[in-house]
Enzyme design. Structure first.
Site, mmCIF file in Angstrom:
data_model
loop_
_atom_site.group_PDB
_atom_site.id
_atom_site.type_symbol
_atom_site.label_atom_id
_atom_site.label_comp_id
_atom_site.label_asym_id
_atom_site.label_seq_id
_atom_site.Cartn_x
_atom_site.Cartn_y
_atom_site.Cartn_z
ATOM 1 N N ASP A 55 0.817 -1.220 0.000
ATOM 2 C CA ASP A 55 0.000 0.000 0.000
ATOM 3 C C ASP A 55 0.844 1.260 0.000
ATOM 4 O OD1 ASP A 55 0.741 -0.937 2.587
ATOM 5 O OD2 ASP A 55 -0.704 0.405 3.540
ATOM 6 N N GLU A 59 -0.531 -2.188 5.085
ATOM 7 C CA GLU A 59 0.378 -2.220 6.247
ATOM 8 C C GLU A 59 0.331 -0.919 7.023
ATOM 9 O OE1 GLU A 59 3.633 -1.184 8.645
ATOM 10 O OE2 GLU A 59 3.483 -0.326 6.627
ATOM 11 N N GLU A 60 0.014 0.184 6.350
ATOM 12 C CA GLU A 60 0.229 1.504 6.935
ATOM 13 C C GLU A 60 -0.710 1.866 8.089
ATOM 14 O OE1 GLU A 60 2.602 3.458 6.622
ATOM 15 O OE2 GLU A 60 3.594 2.995 4.733
#
Length: 383
Positions: A75, A132-133
């Site tokens: 992402d 993931e962020e």
């Protein structure tokens, strides 16, 4: 997509630049996933979709053996790119400003290398994780859908633009922190600004609470236990001459152990409630648990360091107070996560999540080499 006789080394830059152009936010990475799927299929692999925009593909060696899983996150960030690169983002307000484009390119390059030379025992699963962020992250979804089924060890990396190319940061035990958030809501009594004696001033209480919270790490946590408590926002009031009835404080907490995490919650609640009570008001703490700490398996780290001798320089240093949802994989399987130096050779080294963020693409083949040697070393461990 170009493939033909192009080697994995030649493909790395193309992969990275193609992916840099199309950043997408977590669980919205449809164009990215389509690109990855096409690239993996062109290698002769059979990628399977997982968790919406995630993918996984297995590369089987010439002899039976264990299974090692290698992750890339996919992402981007909600950020307008200001690098001026010829391959800059073409999605307005979106940017790969944390190196995930490089992570994808490296793992695609690893897959190409393994397909071209399958002279190993066992199986290597490459997988590409969405989101993931931002918690809850894509790792729990992939785990629920079976990405670790049959896996013996896990391996992952993160490009680090503040360290020089040719270096690696890794350590046994905690590498990155528990990352939690909090909200403190203060309930006072509002009133006219000329009559403070008839109020319970939520702004004053919030200000005093922020000051008192700084004593948690300084005076309530063991000196040998690293911790961070940062207040990010205070929201209160509506105009000049009204004393606020309500106030809200938000912030983040970073720790490395479960015990420290629990202690922080207890002390923060005591201070928030006690400070408000001093002024006749009331406060409540909402603690939002985020990513757990990234804790590397010691034998895995030792095995990696031996495998990397003569390839990269391993830097010593303290753990990072940053966070990563690779932590969830390490809770399920032994393995390791590491930082790979990617500081640009020229110009400033912009921090991650900056609109000016850049990496040195010379780090990409080192990423493939370290993952390749690491994955094979893990297979040998399980033999």
């Amino acid at each position: 997509m170009q493939q033909g006789r192009e080697s994995w080394q030649e493909a790395l830059i193309r992969y990275r630049r193609d992916l840099h152009r199309i950043p997408e936010l977590g669980f919205e990475e449809t164009e990215t996933a389509a690109y990855l799927e096409e690239a993996l299929t062109a290698m002769g692999l059979a990628p399977r979709r997982m968790a919406g925009t995630g993918l996984a593909a297995d590369i089987t060696g010439e002899r039976p053996g264990a299974t090692v899983a290698v992750r890339a996150d996919i992402d981007g960030l909600p950020l307008a790119e200001e690098t001026g690169l010829p391959f800059a983002s073409r999605h307005p307000g979106r940017m790969h400003a944390c190196g995930h484009d490089g992570h994808m390119a490296i793992v695609l390059g690893l897959a190409r290398r393994l397909v071209e030379r399958p002279a190993f025992s066992g199986r290597i699963r490459v997988f590409f994780q969405p989101s993931e962020e931002r918690p809850p992250g894509g790792a729990p979804a992939l785990i629920r859908e079976g990405v670790l089924e049959g896996v013996d060890r896990v391996l992952g990396l993160h490009l680090w633009a503040l360290d020089p190319v040719g270096t690696v940061r890794i350590r046994p035990g905690p590498l990155m922190a528990n990352a939690d958030e909090f909200i403190i809501r203060i309930h006072g009594r509002g009133g006219h600004g000329s009559e403070p004696e008839n109020t319970q001033d939520a702004v004053l209480i919030a200000a005093q609470t922020v000051v008192n919270l700084q004593t948690v790490v300084a005076r309530r946590m063991p000196a040998v236990e690293p911790a961070v408590l940062s207040c990010g926002t205070i929201q209160a009031g509506t105009t000049f001459n009204i004393i606020a009835e309500e106030a809200q404080i938000t912030g983040t907490v970073r720790t490395f152990s479960d015990a420290a995490r629990r202690r922080m919650v207890e002390e923060m609640r005591r201070i928030a409630e006690g400070t408000a009570a001093l002024y006749g008001a009331r406060a409540e703490l909402e603690f939002l648990y985020g990513y757990p700490a990234v804790v590397n398996d010691t034998p895995s780290v030792d095995r990696l360091k031996r495998a990397w001798e003569g390839v990269v320089t391993v830097l010593d240093g303290p753990p990072s107070m940053g966070a990563e949802d690779f932590a969830y994989y390490l809770q399920e399987r032994p393995g390791a996560f590491y930082f790979l130096g990617a500081r640009p050779a020229e110009g400033p080294a912009w921090p991650h999540h900056s609109p000016h963020f850049r990496i040195d693409e010379a780090a990409l083949p080192l990423g493939v080499e370290t993952l390749y040697r690491g994955a094979l070393a893990f297979l040998e461990t399980e033999a």
